[in-house]
Design an enzyme around this catalytic site. Structure first.
Site: not given
Ligand code: SAH
Length: 213
Positions: A64
């Site tokens: 993010s």
């Molecule tokens: N906080 C992270 C954001 C990653 S993007 C960072 O700053 O790196 C969002 C993340 O949510 C991704 O890694 C994706 O795989 C995860 N995601 C998507 N759907 C999900 C679900 N149903 N349950 C858990 N994680 C999920």
């Protein structure tokens, strides 16, 4: 895994950028100022690590934007030792911010590849979440509930009911809700069935995915 004076300087510039965009929470700013974001990204993107932008990580996901991380974290109004559930561990950067603020962090990721990579990586940097879980964030984490705060880091098409029900009274859920564009939404639980809702502006996230298997 090097963190040099150059990285520290770039990080301070990043802190100033997000301050100028309106983030005032000193603890959040200091966490952003101390976490080596470049180590959370693939080496090809190292030069971009201290720009205020989202970037690709493994499994077609993104780390993010720092402003967004700071904005969501500030909305949680964390106190040290708060029990926090994060949905979407991804690179672990947001997890590290929560750890740095003294929270007890539980974080769920549904991509096996990211779950494995981040579970190995975070302790190497000294960030020890209480639990990293491979699973589906739509369900929350009933075994560990209730939580002081829940933070969702992917765009949710709707607000999953289990997340609201896993909040303590007085607890806060921060969740971007919507399909193409998401409204950052803050829910505060005022009673068993009473929730206060605040809309906090538009953001863009990768989608929170339903029913992978
Ligand atoms: N906080 C992270 C954001 C990653 S993007 C960072 O700053 O790196 C969002 C993340 O949510 C991704 O890694 C994706 O795989 C995860 N995601 C998507 N759907 C999900 C679900 N149903 N349950 C858990 N994680 C999920």
């Amino acid at each position: 895994m090097k963190d040099t004076f150059k990285h520290k300087g770039l990080r301070q510039q990043l802190v100033n950028i997000i301050k100028n965009k309106g983030i005032t929470n000193e603890k959040v700013l200091s966490a952003i100022g101390s976490i080596p974001r470049h180590l959370f990204m693939d080496s090809g993107f190292l030069d971009h690590a201290y720009q205020d932008k989202a970037f690709p990580i493994a499994a077609d996901q993104t780390i993010s934007q720092p402003y967004t991380v700071a904005f969501q974290t500030a909305l949680l109004e964390l106190k040290p030792d708060d029990k926090v559930l994060e949905i979407g561990t991804g690179s672990g950067y947001q997890t590290a911010v929560l750890c740095e603020l003294g929270a007890k962090v539980y974080s769920i990721e549904r991509q096996q590849e990211l779950f494995k990579k981040t579970s190995q990586f975070l302790p190497k940097l000294g960030y020890r979440a209480k639990k990293l879980i491979f699973g589906d964030g739509y369900k929350g984490l009933p075994d560990e509930a209730p939580f002081d705060s829940i933070i969702v880091t992917a765009g949710a098409p709707f607000v999953p009911k289990p997340l609201l029900s896993q909040l303590k009274i007085g607890g806060r859920l921060v969740i971007p809700v919507g399909d193409d564009v998401q409204v950052m939404t803050l829910f505060i639980r005022n009673g068993t069935k009473e929730f206060e809702k605040h809309d906090c502006g538009e953001f863009r996230f990768v989608p929170l995915i339903e029913d992978k298997n």
